[in-house]
Design a protein around this motif. Structure first.
Motif, short mmCIF file in Angstrom:
data_model
loop_
_atom_site.label_atom_id
_atom_site.label_comp_id
_atom_site.label_asym_id
_atom_site.label_seq_id
_atom_site.Cartn_x
_atom_site.Cartn_y
_atom_site.Cartn_z
N THR A 69 0.97 -1.16 -0.04
CA THR A 69 -0.15 0.09 -0.05
C THR A 69 0.79 1.34 0.08
O THR A 69 0.46 2.14 -0.91
N ARG A 70 1.81 1.27 0.72
CA ARG A 70 2.76 2.47 0.80
C ARG A 70 3.57 2.75 -0.72
O ARG A 70 3.52 3.75 -0.89
N ALA A 71 3.70 1.51 -1.28
CA ALA A 71 4.39 1.61 -2.29
C ALA A 71 3.39 2.31 -3.44
O ALA A 71 3.79 3.03 -4.43
N VAL A 72 2.16 1.74 -3.33
CA VAL A 72 1.33 2.27 -4.21
C VAL A 72 1.14 3.61 -4.20
O VAL A 72 1.07 4.72 -5.30
N ARG A 73 0.84 4.24 -2.98
CA ARG A 73 0.77 5.54 -2.70
C ARG A 73 2.06 6.43 -2.90
O ARG A 73 1.84 7.71 -3.50
N SER B 146 -6.27 -2.51 16.53
CA SER B 146 -4.86 -2.39 16.22
C SER B 146 -4.60 -2.77 14.75
O SER B 146 -3.95 -1.93 14.08
N ASP B 147 -4.94 -3.86 14.19
CA ASP B 147 -4.68 -4.34 12.90
C ASP B 147 -5.41 -3.33 11.98
O ASP B 147 -4.97 -2.96 10.86
N VAL B 148 -6.60 -2.83 12.19
CA VAL B 148 -7.57 -1.92 11.40
C VAL B 148 -6.69 -0.68 11.30
O VAL B 148 -6.40 0.01 10.21
N GLN B 149 -6.13 -0.02 12.45
CA GLN B 149 -5.62 1.16 12.64
C GLN B 149 -4.15 1.08 11.96
O GLN B 149 -3.82 1.95 11.05
N ALA B 150 -3.38 -0.15 11.91
CA ALA B 150 -2.38 -0.23 11.30
C ALA B 150 -2.46 -0.34 9.38
O ALA B 150 -1.71 0.36 8.66
N CYS B 151 -3.72 -0.75 9.17
CA CYS B 151 -3.90 -0.73 7.56
C CYS B 151 -4.32 0.92 7.38
O CYS B 151 -3.84 1.45 6.30
N LEU B 152 -4.84 1.54 8.26
CA LEU B 152 -5.16 3.02 7.65
C LEU B 152 -4.21 3.70 7.84
O LEU B 152 -3.95 4.81 6.98
N ASP B 153 -3.04 3.67 8.88
CA ASP B 153 -1.72 4.35 8.93
C ASP B 153 -0.86 4.14 7.78
O ASP B 153 -0.25 5.01 7.37
N ALA B 154 -1.24 2.80 6.99
CA ALA B 154 -0.10 2.56 5.80
C ALA B 154 -0.83 3.33 4.50
O ALA B 154 -0.22 3.24 3.58
N GLY B 155 -1.98 3.98 4.64
CA GLY B 155 -2.61 4.52 3.59
C GLY B 155 -3.83 3.97 2.96
O GLY B 155 -4.13 4.11 1.84
N MET B 156 -4.28 2.78 3.70
CA MET B 156 -5.62 2.34 2.92
C MET B 156 -6.89 3.03 3.55
O MET B 156 -6.72 3.74 4.34
N ASP B 157 -7.77 3.13 2.74
CA ASP B 157 -8.96 3.68 2.82
C ASP B 157 -10.02 3.01 3.95
O ASP B 157 -10.85 3.84 4.48
N ALA B 158 -10.05 1.76 3.90
CA ALA B 158 -11.12 0.90 4.89
C ALA B 158 -10.19 -0.54 5.17
O ALA B 158 -9.63 -0.71 4.42
N HIS B 159 -11.47 -1.17 5.71
CA HIS B 159 -10.98 -2.32 6.06
C HIS B 159 -12.13 -3.47 5.98
O HIS B 159 -13.27 -3.06 6.76
#
Length: 821
Positions: free
Chosen positions: A743-747, A769-782
């Motif tokens: 995700t970071r690479a795509v952004r 904590s997993d959901v928050q990690a996804c959002l922190d990486a640049g994802m929009d939702a989970h």
């Protein structure tokens, strides 16, 4: 050394994070084990650098590091300080897993843990005044090595091994140390005398019963015989001076003196015996404390063993159903009706199995202190709607009456952890369903209280049932992990015994409270109060200028009035037809909320009259959740514009009114229609999961391109053109490159679409904590696995329509995506 096992076990369970917590834990452990408050007994921890820590803080370098070179499991030795002449015995055990503790800016690794005993504190038990302090008392181990000596100034036995020194002494009267040692082994007590460096000594050996020690009592013979020699000289003088006349008096004096000395010796012996008995008692109490701690540890271990046994049964039950039914499906391929039944049973068993696994993983997360709360928008209306959709089918299966009541909720838009809040609702209500008899009654009441400040409110959740109830002795342990009530009526109920423990831990994380009242055979009542932040930024936009509420229910009037408070929209409540007619003649109304007339035979006439009087007003009928199915046909014939379920929430009312006015009801007829025609770029490393994902999307007219790891997806994305893909579905745990890094690479990609294309996490990692990690990486939702199309559709609609990341012109809102003709 038994105590060190217990101390290490408790330290491993506590696992403090920082130095303050560690010192607090050590002081509490010392107090619970009744250690000497004067400091003669201390808890000891040794770190990987050889530094010694007690409950009083760091004590410098550990003097016995050479003994730890081979990393022994256990160690006990005596250390004698050259500067302070303090002798200390250490009992240490290596921790199975080192404990990491933060000490300021540095991290400390604790590798050994145990206790120390200042042996000088035992001096008072070994002093003997009969020989003016010229005696020495040694404490030896079973091999004769010196553990402790009571007289620091006099040490006739210089060797470390006292048995070796005694064997080298010159023995008189044909005796030897071997004879004395044999007598010690037979009876536990032996005496002898021998010459060392020209001086004769008397000594006694005594093997202690309460410890693996031998006491050595050593005194020079000249002090033993001193009083006797003096007495003989005095007697000779008296005989010469007084001759026969004083002989009787001399004999009397001699007898008196001997008798007094004997009494003194007996008294000193009694005191020494009492001192030794006191030491034995203290050692016995220490052993009892260790045994109690060992019992507590065994009880905890037994509880977990019983839990695993229960889980083995509970997990195998749905698994056996899944395996058995899939075998039947293989033989019934040509019977669609049976296949449909089998599929429903497999789905039901799968959901039950998933709930068991989620409970175990959730409790593991909480117990390891990794659980955390997310901070996002919480809509109470959505929460109650989702809870009802989960619980009501369960209650209907058992023919139970399930009622939801709201009491004057003014703030339905909040900030908090929606998943955890919903978990509280579902855990309490699921338990109520399971532990209430067929045909019973269950209710959920939701209210609010003022918070600690204007930015917060307190939700009051009350779950009541008239089920089996609980005995008082079980209520005391209901929030402990792996605990389940045992009775003939409840033993058949499957579960992990973790639901209430998880609920209590979540409520504690939120800073709330939970209480329970229960009576056997009458039911239970749980009351939860959790503080939560009010969402001051959120606004509920309603396409209405003046709202008329028609009902004779005072409770509904109070609830609707509380919901409209602060909305800025006028609300008038009318209770009778005459009052309604009078209000409509004098006041223009564009929206009407009607309740309580579902079974009125004149409902059609009432609706027609309202449309005549209010002209173009939107008419919404309010019914309870359980009445939605039966009310639908009645209300379609009556001519109302829409239905809203009770309990009343302003956001639900706003959605219905806005949808009616914008005439978009037809878009909601097919819940997955919004997905049709969309194209996804996916990353999924598991071949079976990838096959299932592709099949599910294909059944709903959705296409996808799947890559087996994040790196290949990133490389493929470099050449993606605008409009080619609508969104990315990203697995998290993958080889080569995981979903977060991808995700970071795509952004950061050179492709400008990387900054706008929606990226949705699609993973089994479902903790906050997993959901928050996804959002922190640049994802929009989970969205969690296993994937549900309805959940994916709602998530995409939220992401795209709200334009969280959006795709700009290349990613239109879900509602605007063109469908195939």
């Amino acid at each position: 050394m038994a105590n060190t096992d217990v101390f290490c076990n408790y330290a491993a369970l506590a696992r403090p994070d920082n130095m303050d917590d560690l010192l607090t834990f050590m002081k509490k452990q010392a107090r619970l084990n009744e250690m000497d408050t004067r400091g003669s007994e201390k808890l000891v921890a040794i770190d990987s650098l050889g530094r010694c820590l007690t409950q009083d803080g760091w004590q410098g370098n550990f003097g016995g590091m050479n003994r730890l070179a081979d990393e022994p499991e256990k160690i006990s030795f005596v250390s004698e300080s050259l500067t302070t002449n303090v002798t200390t015995m250490y009992f240490l055990e290596r921790l199975q897993t080192p404990i990491s503790v933060q000490d300021g800016e540095r991290s400390v690794q604790l590798v050994y843990y145990g206790m120390s005993q200042n042996m000088e504190s035992l001096n008072r038990y070994f002093n003997c005044d009969a020989y003016d302090g010229n005696n020495s008392v040694y404490v030896l181990d079973s091999q004769g090595s010196r553990v402790f000596r009571s007289n620091a100034s006099k040490n006739p036995l210089q060797a470390y091994n006292a048995f070796s020194s005694l064997s080298e002494m010159e023995y008189l009267h044909g005796t030897s140390f071997e004879v004395t040692q044999d007598e010690l082994e037979r009876s536990g007590l032996s005496y002898s005398n021998a010459v060392l460096d020209g001086e004769e000594y008397h000594y006694a050996l005594y093997r202690m019963e309460s410890a693996d020690w031998v006491l050595l009592f050593l005194v020079p013979s000249r002090f033993v015989a001193q009083d006797t020699v003096s007495l003989v000289r005095t007697t000779g003088t008296l005989v010469l001076v007084f001759s026969l006349v004083m002989l009787g008096a001399a004999v009397l004096v001699i007898y008196t003196i001997l008798r007094r000395k004997q009494i003194q010796a007996l008294e000193l012996e009694r005191k020494n015996r009492e001192s030794l008995e006191k030491v034995n008692q203290e050692l016995s109490e220490a052993v009892q404390t260790a045994e109690r701690a060992e019992k507590a540890a065994k009880d905890a271990s037994r509880a977990k063993s019983e839990f695993l046994s229960n889980m083995s049964h509970d997990i195998r039950t749905p698994m056996n159903a899944i395996v058995g039914i899939t075998s039947l499906m293989a033989h019934e391929k040509d019977d669609p009706e049976k296949l449909e039944q089998y599929i429903g049973k497999v789905q039901s068993s799968s959901q039950h199995l998933l709930s068991l696994i989620n409970d175990v993983l959730d409790m593991s997360k909480i117990e390891s202190s990794d659980a955390s709360l997310s901070r996002a928008e919480v809509n109470l209306a959505d929460q109650i709607g989702q809870v009802d959709s989960i619980i009501r089918p369960q209650a209907e299966t058992r023919r139970q009456a399930f009622t939801i009541r709201v009491h004057e909720i003014s703030h339905e838009r909040l900030i908090g952890d929606a998943v955890r809040l919903r978990q509280i609702f579902i855990n309490l209500l699921s338990n109520a369903v399971k532990y209430t008899q067929v045909g019973g009654e269950i209710s959920l009441d939701l209210a609010e209280k003022p918070g600690a400040d204007d930015a917060h409110t307190v939700l009051v959740i009350t779950v009541t049932d008239n089920g089996y109830g609980m005995a008082p002795e079980f209520v005391e342990h209901i929030f402990e992990p792996f605990t389940r009530a045992e009775s003939s009526t409840t033993n058949k109920v499957q579960g992990t015994g973790l639901g209430m423990a998880i609920t209590k831990n979540i409520i504690d994380l939120m800073g709330g409270t939970i209480s329970v009242e229960s009576t056997p055979h009458k039911g239970s009542r749980f009351v939860v109060e959790v503080p939560i932040e009010i969402d001051r930024e959120s606004r509920c936009e309603i396409d209405a200028k003046n709202v008329l509420l028609i009902t004779d229910e005072e409770n509904l009037v109070a609830n609707v009035t509380a919901s409209f408070r602060g909305s800025g929209i006028p609300l008038h409540a009318a209770r009778g037809r005459e009052e309604v007619a009078e209000y409509l003649r004098d006041t223009p109304v564009d929206t009407i909320l009607l309740s309580g007339y579902a079974h009125d035979p004149k409902l059609h006439d009432i609706v027609h009259l309202l449309h005549e009087e209010a002209k173009d007003a939107v008419l919404v009928f309010c019914v309870d959740y359980e009445q939605l199915s039966e009310a639908d046909d009645v209300l379609k014939k009556s001519g109302v514009d829409g239905l809203i379920a009770r309990p009343f929430f302003l956001s639900n009312f706003a959605n219905i009114v806005n949808d009616i006015r914008s005439d978009i009801d037809s878009d909601n007829q097919d819940e997955n229609a919004a997905l049709r025609g969309m194209r996804f770029l996916c990353a999924e490393d598991n071949a079976l999961n990838a096959e299932i994902l592709e099949a599910i999307l294909d059944m709903n007219e959705v296409s996808c391109v799947i890559y087996p790891n994040g790196k290949q997806l990133v490389e493929a994305f470099e050449n993606v053109t605008p409009g080619e893909f609508d969104a990315i579905l990203m697995d998290v745990q993958m080889p080569v490159m995981n979903g977060l890094d991808a995700t970071r690479a795509v952004r950061r990609s050179a492709n400008p679409l990387g900054k706008t294309i929606p990226i949705i996490a699609m993973t089994a990692n479902a903790f906050s904590s997993d959901v928050q990690a996804c959002l922190d990486a640049g994802m929009d939702a989970h969205v969690p696995k296993p994937l549900e199309l309805a959940t994916l559709e709602r998530t995409l609609r939220s992401v795209m329509n709200a334009k969280f990341s959006g795709g700009g012109d290349t990613c239109p809102p879900v509602a605007d995506v063109k469908r195939p003709q």
